[in-house]
Design a protein around this motif. Structure first.
Motif, PDB file in Angstrom:
ATOM      1  N   LEU A  54      47.505  51.638  33.318  1.00 19.27           N
ATOM      2  CA  LEU A  54      47.376  50.215  33.612  1.00 19.27           C
ATOM      3  C   LEU A  54      47.334  49.440  32.301  1.00 19.27           C
ATOM      4  O   LEU A  54      46.561  49.773  31.400  1.00 19.27           O
ATOM      5  N   PHE A  55      48.152  48.388  32.211  1.00 15.39           N
ATOM      6  CA  PHE A  55      48.205  47.528  31.032  1.00 15.39           C
ATOM      7  C   PHE A  55      47.724  46.131  31.444  1.00 15.39           C
ATOM      8  O   PHE A  55      48.533  45.280  31.827  1.00 15.39           O
ATOM      9  N   PRO A  56      46.420  45.874  31.381  1.00 11.40           N
ATOM     10  CA  PRO A  56      45.939  44.543  31.766  1.00 11.40           C
ATOM     11  C   PRO A  56      46.048  43.538  30.631  1.00 11.40           C
ATOM     12  O   PRO A  56      46.012  43.890  29.451  1.00 11.40           O
ATOM     13  N   GLY A  57      46.162  42.255  31.020  1.00  3.19           N
ATOM     14  CA  GLY A  57      45.970  41.195  30.057  1.00  3.19           C
ATOM     15  C   GLY A  57      44.491  41.072  29.737  1.00  3.19           C
ATOM     16  O   GLY A  57      43.687  41.942  30.081  1.00  3.19           O
ATOM     17  N   LEU A  58      44.103  39.992  29.089  1.00  2.36           N
ATOM     18  CA  LEU A  58      42.695  39.776  28.762  1.00  2.36           C
ATOM     19  C   LEU A  58      41.927  39.553  30.056  1.00  2.36           C
ATOM     20  O   LEU A  58      42.166  38.586  30.765  1.00  2.36           O
ATOM     21  N   PHE A  59      41.019  40.459  30.373  1.00  4.27           N
ATOM     22  CA  PHE A  59      40.238  40.245  31.595  1.00  4.27           C
ATOM     23  C   PHE A  59      38.911  39.595  31.247  1.00  4.27           C
ATOM     24  O   PHE A  59      38.317  39.852  30.211  1.00  4.27           O
ATOM     25  N   TYR A  60      38.472  38.729  32.126  1.00  3.04           N
ATOM     26  CA  TYR A  60      37.333  37.854  31.862  1.00  3.04           C
ATOM     27  C   TYR A  60      36.504  37.721  33.135  1.00  3.04           C
ATOM     28  O   TYR A  60      36.835  38.294  34.178  1.00  3.04           O
ATOM     29  N   GLY A  61      35.463  36.915  33.065  1.00  5.96           N
ATOM     30  CA  GLY A  61      34.680  36.568  34.241  1.00  5.96           C
ATOM     31  C   GLY A  61      33.405  37.391  34.354  1.00  5.96           C
ATOM     32  O   GLY A  61      33.310  38.508  33.847  1.00  5.96           O
ATOM     33  N   ILE A  62      32.431  36.828  35.042  1.00  5.26           N
ATOM     34  CA  ILE A  62      31.169  37.519  35.271  1.00  5.26           C
ATOM     35  C   ILE A  62      31.362  38.540  36.385  1.00  5.26           C
ATOM     36  O   ILE A  62      31.714  38.195  37.506  1.00  5.26           O
ATOM     37  N   GLY A  89      51.107  45.393  46.887  1.00  3.90           N
ATOM     38  CA  GLY A  89      50.315  44.410  47.619  1.00  3.90           C
ATOM     39  C   GLY A  89      49.178  43.773  46.835  1.00  3.90           C
ATOM     40  O   GLY A  89      48.358  43.054  47.414  1.00  3.90           O
ATOM     41  N   TRP A  90      49.149  44.011  45.521  1.00  3.49           N
ATOM     42  CA  TRP A  90      48.069  43.436  44.709  1.00  3.49           C
ATOM     43  C   TRP A  90      48.226  41.934  44.564  1.00  3.49           C
ATOM     44  O   TRP A  90      49.341  41.422  44.384  1.00  3.49           O
ATOM     45  N   GLU A  91      47.101  41.210  44.647  1.00 10.87           N
ATOM     46  CA  GLU A  91      47.077  39.769  44.417  1.00 10.87           C
ATOM     47  C   GLU A  91      45.895  39.433  43.498  1.00 10.87           C
ATOM     48  O   GLU A  91      44.868  40.108  43.551  1.00 10.87           O
ATOM     49  N   HIS A  92      46.041  38.381  42.712  1.00 12.04           N
ATOM     50  CA  HIS A  92      44.956  37.997  41.799  1.00 12.04           C
ATOM     51  C   HIS A  92      44.112  36.888  42.446  1.00 12.04           C
ATOM     52  O   HIS A  92      44.068  35.753  41.990  1.00 12.04           O
ATOM     53  N   ARG A  93      43.373  37.265  43.457  1.00 15.03           N
ATOM     54  CA  ARG A  93      42.595  36.293  44.245  1.00 15.03           C
ATOM     55  C   ARG A  93      41.458  35.667  43.444  1.00 15.03           C
ATOM     56  O   ARG A  93      41.220  34.462  43.518  1.00 15.03           O
ATOM     57  N   GLU A  94      40.714  36.485  42.695  1.00 10.07           N
ATOM     58  CA  GLU A  94      39.567  35.964  41.947  1.00 10.07           C
ATOM     59  C   GLU A  94      40.019  35.065  40.806  1.00 10.07           C
ATOM     60  O   GLU A  94      39.353  34.083  40.475  1.00 10.07           O
ATOM     61  N   THR A  95      41.156  35.375  40.203  1.00 10.68           N
ATOM     62  CA  THR A  95      41.685  34.557  39.122  1.00 10.68           C
ATOM     63  C   THR A  95      42.012  33.153  39.629  1.00 10.68           C
ATOM     64  O   THR A  95      41.802  32.162  38.922  1.00 10.68           O
ATOM     65  N   ARG A  96      42.528  33.068  40.842  1.00  9.47           N
ATOM     66  CA  ARG A  96      42.851  31.762  41.413  1.00  9.47           C
ATOM     67  C   ARG A  96      41.601  30.917  41.646  1.00  9.47           C
ATOM     68  O   ARG A  96      41.654  29.693  41.609  1.00  9.47           O
ATOM     69  N   LYS A  97      40.469  31.567  41.879  1.00  9.73           N
ATOM     70  CA  LYS A  97      39.235  30.830  42.151  1.00  9.73           C
ATOM     71  C   LYS A  97      38.679  30.165  40.898  1.00  9.73           C
ATOM     72  O   LYS A  97      38.124  29.061  40.964  1.00  9.73           O
ATOM     73  N   LYS A  98      38.793  30.840  39.764  1.00  7.58           N
ATOM     74  CA  LYS A  98      38.243  30.292  38.510  1.00  7.58           C
ATOM     75  C   LYS A  98      39.086  30.788  37.338  1.00  7.58           C
ATOM     76  O   LYS A  98      39.224  31.994  37.125  1.00  7.58           O
ATOM     77  N   SER A  99      39.652  29.849  36.600  1.00  6.52           N
ATOM     78  CA  SER A  99      40.528  30.211  35.491  1.00  6.52           C
ATOM     79  C   SER A  99      39.723  30.736  34.304  1.00  6.52           C
ATOM     80  O   SER A  99      38.493  30.612  34.242  1.00  6.52           O
ATOM     81  N   PHE A 100      40.443  31.275  33.343  1.00  5.71           N
ATOM     82  CA  PHE A 100      39.825  31.774  32.111  1.00  5.71           C
ATOM     83  C   PHE A 100      39.019  30.669  31.428  1.00  5.71           C
ATOM     84  O   PHE A 100      37.849  30.857  31.068  1.00  5.71           O
ATOM     85  N   TYR A 101      39.646  29.512  31.225  1.00  9.29           N
ATOM     86  CA  TYR A 101      38.963  28.416  30.532  1.00  9.29           C
ATOM     87  C   TYR A 101      37.737  27.936  31.311  1.00  9.29           C
ATOM     88  O   TYR A 101      36.694  27.639  30.720  1.00  9.29           O
ATOM     89  N   GLU A 102      37.854  27.857  32.628  1.00 10.17           N
ATOM     90  CA  GLU A 102      36.732  27.401  33.448  1.00 10.17           C
ATOM     91  C   GLU A 102      35.563  28.376  33.408  1.00 10.17           C
ATOM     92  O   GLU A 102      34.406  27.985  33.566  1.00 10.17           O
ATOM     93  N   SER A 103      35.864  29.625  33.184  1.00 11.07           N
ATOM     94  CA  SER A 103      34.832  30.652  33.197  1.00 11.07           C
ATOM     95  C   SER A 103      34.039  30.719  31.897  1.00 11.07           C
ATOM     96  O   SER A 103      32.911  31.228  31.882  1.00 11.07           O
TER      97      SER A 103
END
Length: 344
Positions: free
Chosen positions: A177-185, A317-331
């Motif tokens: 898996l090659f993720p981008g920068l992952f963030y969030g609490i 079938g993967w979706e980025h549901r949590e990312t849509r709720k709060k962006s990197f900058y907002e977090s």
């Protein structure tokens, strides 16, 4: 009744690793597993938290440098998930050696899922501005490691993993898996991202928040919960025999948002300045003496642009549901509250 199969995990107390265990424990699509976790500094509190997250869990105390222990645990495991250091070659070689032995003794190729990073495709722009249309774009379908700059992080280790996943003798079913920068609490043990902790620590050294070069690099990002769910989906697909593996087992994880590292540093700097922790706010290029310990790998990771399409995960079938709720900058503001609390 047959005993549950064994998953050996490295990095179980980290931001992504502990979130993966949370997602795994709540996934109805994954059968109950016996989990063995390698933990570097075991405390009663850590042990209690891990067993609260995943009930059938055993802890082995040790570091990534203890190759014999890692090889032994991998040899006894049906599956290995590595959320620890992407570039610790010794531990990766130990995992592959143990899994190779298991493959030979059982006749059943075990599964190895490794977490790398999109720094592998960085363009080494040194933080200078590059027009978006001139940044190389990759899809993970058709992507191969030899397309990357050989000096980029992850190249050496990931080449070894792909080789193990394509050989005919002692075969291993490998996926990276090659993720981008992952963030969030997160919901796991480590609540905050390594990136924000790194930038906050460097800001204290420099007296201001800053960047590698002028900081115009733009990279993918996604919420840690979406990243952990990507691992669960890959694991499920592998169990069902539906996953791309080996040479094709390369999965990008990125949401539809770009992060400019200069803007990220500005937000971090403003938070810390307002709290009286820095001499000035905003973002400024970091001095050479602060970034020198990271050598060229730091420039590849934090002074490069990336642009990708996560085609394989989308097909699963993967979706980025949590990312849509709060962006990197907002977090950043709420995540920085926890980062600074831990620093104190």
């Amino acid at each position: 009744m047959a005993s549950p199969q064994t998953l050996f995990i490295l990095g179980a107390t980290g931001h992504l690793g502990s979130q993966f265990l949370v997602n795994l424990a709540h996934s109805p699509a994954i059968p109950q597993l016996r989990v063995v976790a390698l933990i570097r500094k075991l405390t009663p509190e850590t042990q209690a938290k891990l067993k609260e997250i995943y009930k059938d869990l055993e802890i082995v105390e040790g570091s990534l440098d203890e190759a014999a222990e890692i090889k032994s645990q991998a040899e006894k495991a049906d599956y290995v998930v590595n959320c620890a250091s992407s570039d610790h070659l010794g531990s990766i070689q130990a995992i592959l050696a143990g899994l190779g032995n298991r493959s030979e003794s059982t006749g059943v190729p075990p599964i190895y899922i490794h977490v790398s990073g999109l720094g592998i495709i960085g363009d080494n722009s040194r933080g200078e501005f590059v027009a978006p249309e001139k940044v190389p774009h990759y899809s993970d379908i058709g992507f191969t490691i030899d397309q990357c700059l050989p000096t980029n992080p992850h190249v050496d280790c990931d080449t070894v993993i792909v080789a193990a996943g394509t050989r005919k003798e002692r075969p291993i079913r490998t996926m990276i898996l090659f993720p981008g920068l992952f963030y969030g609490i997160g919901d796991g043990i480590r609540k905050t991202s390594l990136l924000l902790r790194l930038y906050a620590g460097l800001a204290v050294q420099a007296g201001f928040a800053g960047t590698w070069g002028p900081g115009y690099s733009r990279v993918e990002s996604l919420h840690v919960k979406d990243c952990a769910e990507a691992l669960v989906i890959m694991f499920k697909a592998a169990l069902e025999g539906k996953a791309d593996e080996g040479r094709d087992g390369l999965y990008f994880a990125a949401a539809e948002q770009k992060v400019e590292l200069r803007e990220m540093a500005r937000l971090i700097g403003d938070v810390m300045f307002e709290k009286g922790l820095l001499e000035k706010g905003g973002s400024h290029p970091l001095p050479p003496e602060v970034i020198a310990p990271f050598s060229e790998g730091g420039w590849s990771l934090l002074g490069s642009n990336t642009s990708v399409t996560p085609a394989r995960l989308k097909l699963l079938g993967w979706e980025h549901r949590e990312t849509r709720k709060k962006s990197f900058y907002e977090s950043i503001p709420e995540e920085m509250e926890l980062v600074l609390k831990d620093m104190q």
